[in-house]
Design a protein around this motif. Structure first.
Motif, mmCIF file in Angstrom:
data_model
loop_
_atom_site.group_PDB
_atom_site.id
_atom_site.type_symbol
_atom_site.label_atom_id
_atom_site.label_comp_id
_atom_site.label_asym_id
_atom_site.label_seq_id
_atom_site.Cartn_x
_atom_site.Cartn_y
_atom_site.Cartn_z
ATOM 1 N N LEU A 75 -56.109 9.434 -51.770
ATOM 2 C CA LEU A 75 -54.662 10.153 -51.452
ATOM 3 C C LEU A 75 -53.579 10.246 -52.192
ATOM 4 C CD1 LEU A 75 -53.604 11.268 -48.667
ATOM 5 C CD2 LEU A 75 -52.589 9.039 -48.245
ATOM 6 N N GLU A 76 -53.237 11.645 -52.426
ATOM 7 C CA GLU A 76 -51.992 11.573 -53.342
ATOM 8 C C GLU A 76 -50.920 12.613 -52.751
ATOM 9 O OE1 GLU A 76 -54.578 11.779 -57.648
ATOM 10 O OE2 GLU A 76 -54.033 13.727 -56.612
ATOM 11 N N LYS A 77 -49.789 12.358 -53.174
ATOM 12 C CA LYS A 77 -48.605 13.090 -52.888
ATOM 13 C C LYS A 77 -47.639 13.219 -54.178
ATOM 14 C CE LYS A 77 -44.909 14.110 -49.391
ATOM 15 N NZ LYS A 77 -44.476 13.915 -48.200
ATOM 16 N N GLY A 78 -47.074 14.311 -54.392
ATOM 17 C CA GLY A 78 -46.402 14.829 -55.582
ATOM 18 C C GLY A 78 -45.025 13.785 -55.682
ATOM 19 N N SER A 79 -44.305 13.893 -54.204
ATOM 20 C CA SER A 79 -42.944 13.509 -54.246
ATOM 21 C C SER A 79 -42.804 12.930 -52.729
ATOM 22 C CB SER A 79 -41.929 14.597 -54.227
ATOM 23 O OG SER A 79 -40.763 14.239 -54.236
ATOM 24 N N VAL A 80 -42.791 11.423 -52.726
ATOM 25 C CA VAL A 80 -42.743 10.949 -51.460
ATOM 26 C C VAL A 80 -41.419 11.047 -50.879
ATOM 27 C CG1 VAL A 80 -44.795 9.454 -51.857
ATOM 28 C CG2 VAL A 80 -42.531 8.608 -52.506
ATOM 29 N N GLN A 81 -41.113 10.790 -49.630
ATOM 30 C CA GLN A 81 -39.985 10.786 -48.920
ATOM 31 C C GLN A 81 -40.045 9.575 -48.101
ATOM 32 O OE1 GLN A 81 -37.721 13.168 -49.861
ATOM 33 N NE2 GLN A 81 -39.136 13.809 -51.144
ATOM 34 N N VAL A 82 -38.644 9.045 -47.690
ATOM 35 C CA VAL A 82 -38.574 7.885 -46.859
ATOM 36 C C VAL A 82 -39.297 7.925 -45.749
ATOM 37 C CG1 VAL A 82 -36.814 6.438 -45.611
ATOM 38 C CG2 VAL A 82 -36.130 7.120 -48.003
ATOM 39 N N SER A 83 -39.567 8.938 -45.095
ATOM 40 C CA SER A 83 -40.127 9.271 -43.842
ATOM 41 C C SER A 83 -41.586 9.167 -44.253
ATOM 42 C CB SER A 83 -39.938 10.756 -43.315
ATOM 43 O OG SER A 83 -40.087 11.651 -44.310
ATOM 44 N N ASP A 84 -42.218 8.971 -45.215
ATOM 45 C CA ASP A 84 -43.585 8.663 -45.531
ATOM 46 C C ASP A 84 -43.933 7.210 -45.268
ATOM 47 O OD1 ASP A 84 -43.564 11.293 -48.098
ATOM 48 O OD2 ASP A 84 -44.097 11.473 -45.895
ATOM 49 N N SER A 85 -42.800 6.536 -45.109
ATOM 50 C CA SER A 85 -43.048 4.999 -45.132
ATOM 51 C C SER A 85 -44.033 4.915 -43.748
ATOM 52 C CB SER A 85 -41.767 4.168 -44.806
ATOM 53 O OG SER A 85 -41.023 4.383 -46.077
ATOM 54 N N ALA A 86 -45.347 4.231 -43.993
ATOM 55 C CA ALA A 86 -46.113 4.001 -43.021
ATOM 56 C C ALA A 86 -47.489 3.212 -43.539
ATOM 57 C CB ALA A 86 -46.608 5.395 -42.417
ATOM 58 N N VAL A 87 -48.381 2.957 -42.673
ATOM 59 C CA VAL A 87 -49.578 2.380 -42.834
ATOM 60 C C VAL A 87 -50.503 3.528 -43.158
ATOM 61 C CG1 VAL A 87 -51.330 0.684 -42.654
ATOM 62 C CG2 VAL A 87 -49.042 0.210 -42.182
ATOM 63 N N TYR A 88 -51.254 3.693 -44.013
ATOM 64 C CA TYR A 88 -52.441 4.719 -44.348
ATOM 65 C C TYR A 88 -53.742 3.838 -44.313
ATOM 66 C CZ TYR A 88 -48.608 7.586 -45.600
ATOM 67 O OH TYR A 88 -47.132 8.440 -45.417
ATOM 68 N N PHE A 89 -54.622 4.803 -43.479
ATOM 69 C CA PHE A 89 -56.114 4.195 -43.394
ATOM 70 C C PHE A 89 -57.072 5.275 -43.819
ATOM 71 C CE2 PHE A 89 -55.406 0.376 -40.698
ATOM 72 C CZ PHE A 89 -54.296 0.731 -40.315
ATOM 73 N N CYS A 90 -57.956 4.950 -44.804
ATOM 74 C CA CYS A 90 -58.793 5.710 -45.139
ATOM 75 C C CYS A 90 -59.965 5.407 -44.237
ATOM 76 C CB CYS A 90 -59.216 5.479 -46.579
ATOM 77 S SG CYS A 90 -60.565 6.454 -47.300
ATOM 78 N N ALA A 91 -60.918 6.478 -43.834
ATOM 79 C CA ALA A 91 -61.866 6.265 -42.859
ATOM 80 C C ALA A 91 -62.974 7.149 -43.190
ATOM 81 C CB ALA A 91 -61.396 6.525 -41.157
ATOM 82 N N PHE A 103 -63.137 2.170 -40.628
ATOM 83 C CA PHE A 103 -61.896 2.228 -41.251
ATOM 84 C C PHE A 103 -61.612 1.251 -42.199
ATOM 85 C CE2 PHE A 103 -59.355 4.958 -38.256
ATOM 86 C CZ PHE A 103 -60.311 4.926 -37.194
ATOM 87 N N GLY A 104 -61.033 1.690 -43.248
ATOM 88 C CA GLY A 104 -60.447 0.591 -44.353
ATOM 89 C C GLY A 104 -59.500 -0.223 -43.684
ATOM 90 N N PRO A 105 -59.002 -1.084 -44.552
ATOM 91 C CA PRO A 105 -57.840 -2.265 -43.945
ATOM 92 C C PRO A 105 -56.552 -1.449 -44.304
ATOM 93 C CG PRO A 105 -58.518 -2.614 -46.384
ATOM 94 C CD PRO A 105 -59.653 -1.432 -45.959
ATOM 95 N N GLY A 106 -56.398 -0.542 -44.495
ATOM 96 C CA GLY A 106 -55.010 0.063 -44.497
ATOM 97 C C GLY A 106 -54.082 -0.452 -45.644
ATOM 98 N N THR A 107 -53.299 0.545 -46.088
ATOM 99 C CA THR A 107 -52.326 0.316 -47.245
ATOM 100 C C THR A 107 -51.091 0.845 -46.618
ATOM 101 O OG1 THR A 107 -54.116 1.137 -48.715
ATOM 102 C CG2 THR A 107 -51.739 1.182 -49.588
ATOM 103 N N SER A 108 -50.216 -0.332 -46.678
ATOM 104 C CA SER A 108 -48.678 -0.345 -46.290
ATOM 105 C C SER A 108 -47.800 0.295 -47.408
ATOM 106 C CB SER A 108 -48.018 -1.525 -45.833
ATOM 107 O OG SER A 108 -46.751 -1.417 -45.543
ATOM 108 N N LEU A 109 -47.106 1.590 -47.114
ATOM 109 C CA LEU A 109 -46.267 2.288 -47.979
ATOM 110 C C LEU A 109 -44.916 2.131 -47.772
ATOM 111 C CD1 LEU A 109 -45.698 4.137 -50.363
ATOM 112 C CD2 LEU A 109 -46.027 6.003 -48.828
ATOM 113 N N SER A 110 -43.957 1.729 -48.503
ATOM 114 C CA SER A 110 -42.530 1.683 -48.230
ATOM 115 C C SER A 110 -41.846 2.687 -49.289
ATOM 116 C CB SER A 110 -42.043 0.174 -48.383
ATOM 117 O OG SER A 110 -42.328 -0.447 -47.219
ATOM 118 N N VAL A 111 -41.045 3.454 -48.861
ATOM 119 C CA VAL A 111 -40.473 4.365 -49.704
ATOM 120 C C VAL A 111 -38.689 4.153 -49.605
ATOM 121 C CG1 VAL A 111 -39.968 6.775 -50.493
ATOM 122 C CG2 VAL A 111 -42.134 6.127 -49.449
ATOM 123 N N ILE A 112 -38.279 3.652 -50.802
ATOM 124 C CA ILE A 112 -36.735 3.476 -50.714
ATOM 125 C C ILE A 112 -36.022 4.683 -51.392
ATOM 126 C CG2 ILE A 112 -37.159 0.831 -50.558
ATOM 127 C CD1 ILE A 112 -36.858 0.846 -53.549
#
Lengths: 113, 116
Positions: A75-91, A103-112
């Motif tokens: 998964l890629e994104k060129g420019s993340v925003q604070v609102s993208d903070s979430a847990v992302y699951f590949c499946a 499902f994968g275990p999930g990856t937690s993303l925090s954007v500051i």
């Protein structure tokens, strides 16, 4: 057996940084691949999907390409925003007698800011 | 708007008690699922149902039971036999038709069960 592996989190990025979350899979046959996102306190929702090799799924600035040769769906994104903070699951979803999703275990993303 | 409604959002249970989690959908989907989510473990399938009056065990069915008497409803009972029931429970549905493996799951907002 069939499985999904994701990069370990949590991932912390500054706003406008480039995001990559790695995902690889093991499956018999040719599964469909998905990224789901879970915002705090909510259920999962589909972010994007790809159903065959070399397909690119995209949504809200996120992209992922189904790479059969490397069994990956990063998964890629060129420019993340604070609102993208979430847990992302590949499946992955297998073509069995029902919509079996692994499902994968999930990856937690925090954007500051 | 169509969607999945889960209730209650939070539930507390004493050891030895059975509890039932509600899941209702108005998407006209044939298939429904229950998942359990624990920190760092992704989602694990408890039960699924492809049609009314039929359901199958998933990967971690022990200590749980379900029913599917109506297309719209798929309640989950967490019984006292479930040894570690504290978790976040997610209900999902899919059309159940079309090419298998390509259908998208639609999720409810989840129910968080805590055993005291």
């Amino acid at each position: 057996g069939d499985s999904v592996t994701q990069m370990e989190g949590p991932v912390t990025l500054s706003e406008e940084a480039f995001l990559t979350i790695n995902c690889t899979y093991t499956a018999t046959g040719y599964p469909s691949l998905f990224w789901y996102v879970q915002y705090p306190g909510e259920g999962l929702q589909l972010l994007l999907k790809a159903t065959k090799a070399d397909d690119k799924g995209s949504n809200k600035g996120f992209e992922a390409t189904y790479r059969k040769e490397t069994t990956s769906f990063h998964l890629e994104k060129g420019s993340v925003q604070v609102s993208d903070s979430a847990v992302y699951f590949c499946a992955l979803s297998l073509k069995t007698s029902y919509d079996k999703v692994i499902f994968g275990p999930g990856t937690s993303l925090s954007v500051i800011p | 708007d169509g969607g999945i409604t889960q209730s209650p959002k939070y539930l507390f249970r004493k050891e030895g008690q059975n509890v039932t989690l509600s899941c209702e959908q108005n998407l006209n989907h044939d298939a429904m699922y229950w998942y359990r989510q624990d920190p760092g473990q992704g989602l694990r399938l408890i039960y699924y149902s492809q049609i009314v009056n039929d359901f199958q065990k998933g990967d971690i069915a022990e200590g749980y039971s379900v029913s599917r008497e109506k297309k719209e409803s798929f309640p989950l009972t967490v019984t006292s036999a479930q040894k570690n029931p504290t978790a976040f429970y997610l209900c999902a549905s899919s059309p159940g038709t079309g090419p298998r493996g390509a259908n998208v799951l639609t999720f409810g907002a989840g129910s968080r069960l805590t055993v005291l």
